[in-house]
Design a protein around this motif. Structure first.
Motif, PDB file in Angstrom:
ATOM      1  N   PRO A 323     -21.748  15.067   9.834  1.00 41.18           N
ATOM      2  CA  PRO A 323     -21.308  15.877   8.696  1.00 41.18           C
ATOM      3  C   PRO A 323     -19.992  15.430   8.080  1.00 41.18           C
ATOM      4  CG  PRO A 323     -21.571  17.193  10.724  1.00 41.18           C
ATOM      5  CD  PRO A 323     -21.558  15.756  11.104  1.00 41.18           C
ATOM      6  N   TYR A 324     -19.323  14.408   8.666  1.00 36.81           N
ATOM      7  CA  TYR A 324     -17.936  14.154   8.297  1.00 36.81           C
ATOM      8  C   TYR A 324     -17.666  12.733   7.799  1.00 36.81           C
ATOM      9  CZ  TYR A 324     -17.406  18.368  11.142  1.00 36.81           C
ATOM     10  OH  TYR A 324     -17.538  19.621  11.672  1.00 36.81           O
ATOM     11  N   TYR A 345     -13.164  15.081   6.720  1.00 33.02           N
ATOM     12  CA  TYR A 345     -13.595  15.903   5.577  1.00 33.02           C
ATOM     13  C   TYR A 345     -15.098  16.146   5.674  1.00 33.02           C
ATOM     14  CZ  TYR A 345      -9.107  14.589   3.485  1.00 33.02           C
ATOM     15  OH  TYR A 345      -7.771  14.389   3.243  1.00 33.02           O
ATOM     16  N   ASN A 346     -15.518  17.338   5.230  1.00 32.36           N
ATOM     17  CA  ASN A 346     -16.942  17.614   5.107  1.00 32.36           C
ATOM     18  C   ASN A 346     -17.522  16.719   4.019  1.00 32.36           C
ATOM     19  OD1 ASN A 346     -17.113  19.721   7.033  1.00 32.36           O
ATOM     20  ND2 ASN A 346     -16.222  21.143   5.553  1.00 32.36           N
ATOM     21  N   TYR A 348     -20.192  16.851   2.143  1.00 36.73           N
ATOM     22  CA  TYR A 348     -20.714  17.442   0.916  1.00 36.73           C
ATOM     23  C   TYR A 348     -19.612  18.021   0.030  1.00 36.73           C
ATOM     24  CZ  TYR A 348     -20.318  21.609   3.864  1.00 36.73           C
ATOM     25  OH  TYR A 348     -19.854  22.589   4.712  1.00 36.73           O
ATOM     26  N   GLU A 349     -18.352  18.010   0.526  1.00 38.45           N
ATOM     27  CA  GLU A 349     -17.242  18.541  -0.262  1.00 38.45           C
ATOM     28  C   GLU A 349     -16.288  17.451  -0.741  1.00 38.45           C
ATOM     29  OE1 GLU A 349     -16.920  23.079   1.522  1.00 38.45           O
ATOM     30  OE2 GLU A 349     -15.466  21.579   2.189  1.00 38.45           O
ATOM     31  N   GLU A 421     -26.718  14.679   4.855  1.00 36.38           N
ATOM     32  CA  GLU A 421     -26.028  15.913   5.230  1.00 36.38           C
ATOM     33  C   GLU A 421     -26.552  17.106   4.438  1.00 36.38           C
ATOM     34  OE1 GLU A 421     -23.392  18.562   7.089  1.00 36.38           O
ATOM     35  OE2 GLU A 421     -24.451  16.713   7.621  1.00 36.38           O
ATOM     36  N   LYS A 428     -25.366  26.081   1.328  1.00 41.05           N
ATOM     37  CA  LYS A 428     -23.959  26.323   1.627  1.00 41.05           C
ATOM     38  C   LYS A 428     -23.482  27.501   0.782  1.00 41.05           C
ATOM     39  CE  LYS A 428     -19.729  25.783   3.066  1.00 41.05           C
ATOM     40  NZ  LYS A 428     -19.352  26.180   4.440  1.00 41.05           N
ATOM     41  N   CYS A 507     -19.350  20.251  -3.851  1.00 39.63           N
ATOM     42  CA  CYS A 507     -20.578  20.660  -3.157  1.00 39.63           C
ATOM     43  C   CYS A 507     -21.742  20.745  -4.138  1.00 39.63           C
ATOM     44  CB  CYS A 507     -20.357  21.990  -2.455  1.00 39.63           C
ATOM     45  SG  CYS A 507     -21.805  22.606  -1.577  1.00 39.63           S
TER      46      CYS A 507
END
Length: 536
Positions: A323-324, A345-346, A348-349, A421, A428, A507
């Motif tokens: 995820p990162y 960091y995530n 998807y963000e 991801e 989310k 996102c």
């Protein structure tokens, strides 16, 4: 992350239509010493896993002596040819006195024990390591008919042995003084036009010496890094690059005669490093859970924010895993190292952005640019091989890579990692507000956008991804989303306020990009996904 998961599809493959440099290579280069500002001849041997740097040395190939590199040689001066050698250097220049020339078939050459690059240590038992050039010349000239000298070969031959183009040679004027940076040979050789006697037959019991390339540095290529830039800056080196091992201790600066030769070696090493990284990724992934798979990792140079005295940079090791997005100071070796990242960091963000990459219309030139075998004028721009990671609240990280092929791999890997991801989390939700009411805003891969009451979770409105027609925000907390009503065909505006607006916008971008990619056959084929992956 130690749960065994299924082995993923092939991670990243180079285009089959482009030529890939061979993994083995050898050749001559110069090793640059930043402390002394000197360069030394070295022989490079590149294999799939190791770069070996060899330096010239004198070895005893017959007989045995306790001090192989310290030789004592007896020279019998001859009327025709003198000692048959020239010297350079001296203590006045903080360099040793070195044999710079040996004349063929004369006394020094006949011994078979003296070589260009030998430092003179003693003359007839007198230590000359701290003597000036003229003092050594005087000792050799007045030492008598039999001269005993002790020498040691310098593996790193100082630069004063390499005369620059256009430099004067040894003076032929009898009354003119000698220069310690040029050959002082006429004082030692006598009249070189006379015929020298034939060399005597060497005794079978006498030691025999030869110059040979010997291994000096063995640099493992696994997670090694290469860079064409001066350390900590954005200034390109001229026809050279540095290569550092995993530990960062063994940094070697290699210089080449031409830019093409330098690029060829840089590409060959980068290819081997990349191949080893891919093999390492596959091994790690075999022992990792499905949500801990590595998509890509490697070195990049990060621009230091706020630097004023020119552009400053520092090397970082980046990784796309699960995820990162990870940023490390040094590569993670053990499982515990993955918890020691400088920043995470995530996926998807965050937003991946290529600064710019000039590509010609000619497809063959594109291929050469991709492999790093060609450089366009615009590629000399400091931003030509850079990408940024936008992470929220106006923050970002700017990175630079060495080759266009690396930039292409990072872009493709980010697309894949974000897609995987989004496929994994599916939806989310973020807390938001509208007109003083606390709400929940959800981005769902299957249904699109949904806004619900914060406590009861009762849906207030819902739109598909295709109904989003535009948006605007104040750059702080508020965003206006424009949707097209499926029945009335009218545009409806929804205004929401978020504490972390940038993360929400990134996102939304990630989910829409993944949705588009899921129906794009070119994307699915290029990433190597199986045909039924999208429906799983």
């Amino acid at each position: 992350m130690n749960v065994t998961g299924k082995q993923p599809p092939e991670l990243i493959e180079r285009p089959a239509s482009l030529p890939v440099p061979t993994s083995t290579k050898s050749g001559i280069a110069l090793l640059y010493n930043e402390e002394t500002n000197n360069t030394y001849d070295v022989c490079l041997k590149l294999t799939k896993e190791v770069l070996t740097i060899q330096k010239l040395d004198v070895v005893c190939t017959r007989g045995s002596e306790s001090h192989v590199n310290h030789r004592t040689v007896v020279l019998r001066r001859q009327a025709a040819g003198g000692l048959g050698l020239s010297i350079k250097g001296g203590a006045e220049h903080n360099v040793p006195v070195v044999i710079s020339k040996i004349f063929k078939d004369q006394v020094a050459d006949q011994t078979g024990k003296l070589f260009v690059g030998d430092a003179v240590l003693q003359v007839n038992g007198i230590n000359v390591e701290h003597c000036t050039h003229e003092e050594v010349v005087h000792l050799l000239r007045t030492a008598g008919d039999e001269v005993t000298i002790a020498v040691r070969y310098l593996r790193e031959v100082p630069s004063f042995l390499k005369l620059p183009l256009g430099s004067p040679g040894p003076s032929s004027e009898p009354g003119r003084g000698s220069s310690s940076l040029f050959d002082s040979g006429l004082h030692l050789n006598g009249n070189g036009n006379n015929t020298a006697p034939s060399p005597p037959s060497p005794s079978a019991n006498q030691p025999k010496y030869e110059k040979r390339w010997l291994d000096a540095v063995s640099l493992p290529l696994l997670m090694a890094r290469v860079s064409r830039y001066n350390a900590g800056t954005d200034k390109l080196r001229s026809n050279c690059f540095e290569v550092s091992a995993l530990d960062g201790v063994g940094t070697n600066i290699l210089q080449f005669c031409t830019a093409a030769e330098s690029t060829d070696w840089l590409q060959a090493m980068s290819t081997n490093i990349s191949d080893l990284t891919l093999e390492n990724i596959k091994i790690i992934n075999q022992y990792s859970s499905p949500d801990g798979q590595i998509v890509h990792m490697g070195w990049a140079s990060e621009s230091i924010e706020g630097s004023t005295a020119g552009h400053k940079s520092t090397f970082k090791f980046l990784a796309l895993r699960g995820p990162y997005f990870y940023i490390f100071r040094r590569p993670p070796i053990s499982a515990a190292d993955w918890g020691q990242a400088e920043t995470t960091y995530n996926l998807y963000e965050v937003l991946f952005k290529v600064h710019k990459l000039w590509m010609a219309e000619d497809c063959w030139l594109q291929a050469r640019l991709y492999l790093g075998l060609e450089h366009s004028p615009e590629q000399q721009d400091n931003e030509s091989l850079c990408f940024s990671i936008l992470v929220g609240h106006g923050q970002s990280h700017a990175f630079r890579v060495e080759l266009a092929s690396e930039l292409a791999v990072w872009e493709k890997s980010f697309q894949r990692a974000v897609f995987l991801e989004v496929q994994r989390i599916r939806s989310k939700s973020y807390v938001c507000s509208s007109q003083g009411n606390v709400l929940s805003f959800t981005v769902d891969f299957g249904s699109g956008f949904t806004c619900s009451e914060g406590t009861s979770k009762t849906p207030l409105w819902r739109y598909k991804f295709s109904q989003l027609k535009g948006s605007s925000d104040d750059g702080k907390t508020r965003v206006k989303l424009l949707f097209k009503n499926a029945e009335s065909k009218q545009i409806e505006m929804k205004e929401l306020e978020f504490a972390n607006l940038t993360a929400v916008l990134h996102c939304i971008h990630s989910f829409i990009a993944a949705k588009v990619a899921s129906v794009d056959p070119l994307f699915t084929c290029s990433q190597g996904f199986p045909g039924n992956f999208m429906n799983s």
